[in-house]
Design an enzyme around this catalytic site. Structure first.
Site, PDB file in Angstrom:
ATOM      1  N   GLY A  73       0.812  -1.205   0.000  1.00 39.03           N
ATOM      2  CA  GLY A  73       0.000   0.000   0.000  1.00 39.03           C
ATOM      3  C   GLY A  73       0.848   1.259   0.000  1.00 39.03           C
ATOM      4  O   GLY A  73       1.653   1.472  -0.912  1.00 39.03           O
ATOM      5  N   ASP A  74       0.719   2.048   1.058  1.00 43.39           N
ATOM      6  CA  ASP A  74       1.474   3.294   1.138  1.00 43.39           C
ATOM      7  C   ASP A  74       2.457   3.254   2.311  1.00 43.39           C
ATOM      8  O   ASP A  74       2.739   4.263   2.927  1.00 43.39           O
ATOM      9  CB  ASP A  74       0.517   4.489   1.277  1.00 43.39           C
TER      10      ASP A  74
END
Lengths: 336, 199
Positions: free
Chosen positions: A235-236
């Site tokens: 993801g981030d």
């Protein structure tokens, strides 16, 4: 009936006859191919050096070797060691039946020998065939192995690389952690999480999100050292693992710079995108002997604390934060 | 079946007609492989499909393709090692023919697992030979025809080499040596001039 000398000449192209005075009385035709002229009349031990058995210094010594295999070389051709069977010629002299043995490959190369230089019953040519055939087959095998190895390396690298950013991926973390565990060096783990990233994806679409992630990867590369490991763990979320770097001031500067660069707005497709990042930092020194998993967990807890204390912050793990997210003091948690 | 056999067909087609033709041949033959490795083993049934694909794309009989493969093996620089290994068989072409019985054995010595048909050579009268190849892969006789023609050329010998048919899994070749010194021998020294390499 064929004479003994003719018989020898026909059957053994590499023989030497030595008379009782130690002079060479005759030799096979192939011997002249070894870069020596007619050896007849020369003293055997002046032309040849007997290597084994050692201490062969006279014709009598040589005669004592009868029925034995000796190792010798032409003094003028020291590179090629010959084998020779010593035969008593029943007239106080000897006959030496020579062969190249395994040196035949070098001998053929050095003296440009042909099939005619060997007795037809000699397996020398078969040996050469085999040697060449094996080298050829081996070359093909090596060739295949080299290509398979290249493919393996490429596949391994792909398996450990995040396709979007080119940073390492989660699978690479295990190997890195293992190496850290083995090494005696101190290190820090920075756990970075983007703030407001979900909004970018939701508002501008995934293409914008991907651009942001690549942009962040570039910032991380720009601000870290060659030996630091940059991982996109999903993801981030990113990990920065810094071997040898545990200085709090320098780590704080690194974190502030990275957060500042990420927080600088940038243009995508005509839109102004503004995000930020939070960083939690774990140091190996804080939990000596507990291993890299612990350091990484501490960074995770510190990240949680950083998120809680507002965006765009970095937090170092301390004992007060506890060892699990559940341990985190309410006062800390409530501050969000 | 040994990958060298497949690899030989592949390099022959790629070297002679280009990689594109090879790719097309695989499609025509419905072969589920893009490239063969010399040192791996493949399903023997693939050979028939590879060869039929090659024959289709080149628009010539399979026998001619096989003969060309034999010639290619001896004459192409990629396989210089094969020509040398064949020359170890004899000092002249007739001696080479007499040594063909040993070819499967020599091949096995060089590459264990590379099985060739049994080869029996008969000299009916001077300069007239027949060669029988027993056992698969069927079509090897045609490869041998191309290979022997190229070897005769290499020795500078004028010879006629023909495939005269197959029966009960055996292939028969006929060889007539017309002139052993028809042209210059290309020459052969026991020591390689430079390190032999394989593709």
């Amino acid at each position: 009936m064929i004479s003994t000398a003719d018989l020898l000449q026909r059957l053994r192209p590499l023989h030497v006859c030595v008379g009782k005075t130690g002079h060479i009385s005759g030799h096979g035709r192939s011997l002249t191919k070894l870069g020596v002229e007619d050896l007849r009349g020369k003293r055997f031990l002046e032309e040849f050096e007997v290597l084994r058995p050692s201490a062969i210094g006279s014709m009598a010594d040589l005669a004592d070797c009868q029925e034995r295999v000796i190792r010798l070389r032409l003094r003028r051709v020291p590179d090629i060691v010959l084998r020779g069977l010593v035969i008593n010629d029943q007239a106080d002299g000897i006959i030496l039946d020579l062969s190249f043995g395994i040196a035949v490959v070098d001998a053929v190369r050095a003296f440009d020998l042909t099939a005619q230089d060997f007795s037809p019953s000699d397996l020398a040519v078969e040996l050469l065939f085999l040697q060449e055939a094996k080298s050829t087959a081996m070359a093909a095998s090596f060739n295949l192995n080299a290509r398979l190895d290249d493919a393996r390396l490429a596949a391994e690298t792909r398996a450990l690389t995040d396709g979007l950013t080119g940073l390492h991926n989660r699978r690479a973390v295990d190997g890195v952690m293992h190496r850290l565990e083995q090494s005696q060096t101190v290190y820090s783990v920075l756990h970075l999480d983007l703030d407001l990233f979900k909004d970018v994806n939701d508002t501008f679409g995934h293409a914008a999100g991907d651009t942001v992630l690549k942009h962040v990867a570039a910032i991380l590369r720009r601000n870290t050292r060659k030996d630091d490991l940059l991982v996109r763990i999903g993801g981030d979320e990113f990990l920065i693992i810094c071997p040898g770097l545990v200085d709090r001031t320098r780590l704080a500067t690194l974190s502030e710079t990275v957060i500042r660069d990420i927080s600088a707005p940038f243009e995508f497709d005509g839109h102004r995108i503004a995000i930020s990042a939070s960083i939690g930092i774990g140091l190996s020194l804080d939990v000596p002997h507990l291993g890299p998993e612990r350091v990484s967990d501490n960074a995770d807890i510190a990240l949680y604390a950083a998120k809680r204390s507002g965006r765009g912050q970095h937090v170092f793990w301390t004992k007060e934060l506890g060892l699990t997210l559940a341990d985190m003091p309410l006062s800390q948690a409530r501050r969000s | 079946m040994h990958g060298l056999i497949f690899r030989t067909v592949e390099t022959f087609i790629s070297d002679s007609f280009g990689h594109d033709t090879w790719s097309k041949a695989l499609v025509m033959g419905d072969v589920p492989v893009t490239s063969f490795e010399a040192m791996l083993t493949y399903d023997a049934a693939l050979l028939d499909r590879v060869l039929s694909g090659c024959a289709t794309i080149l628009n010539r009989p399979r026998e001619h393709v096989l003969e060309d493969i034999g010639t290619y093996l001896v004459t192409h620089q990629t396989h210089a090692a094969i020509r040398r290994l064949m020359r170890f068989g004899g000092q002249d072409f007739v001696e080479l023919l007499h040594s063909l019985d040993e070819l499967p054995g020599r091949t096995r010595l060089a590459v264990p697992g590379l099985l060739l048909p049994g080869i029996a050579v008969t000299e009916h009268r001077p300069h007239h030979f027949s060669i029988r190849c027993d056992g698969g892969p069927l079509g090897f006789g045609h490869v041998l025809v191309g290979l022997l023609r190229a070897m005769a050329d290499d020795y500078g010998t004028l010879a006629m080499v023909d495939h005269i048919g197959a029966k009960d899994g055996s292939e028969i070749l006929q060889v007539t040596v017309i002139d052993a010194e028809f042209a210059d021998d290309r020459g052969f020294s026991l020591a390689p001039q430079n390190a032999a390499t394989a593709s």
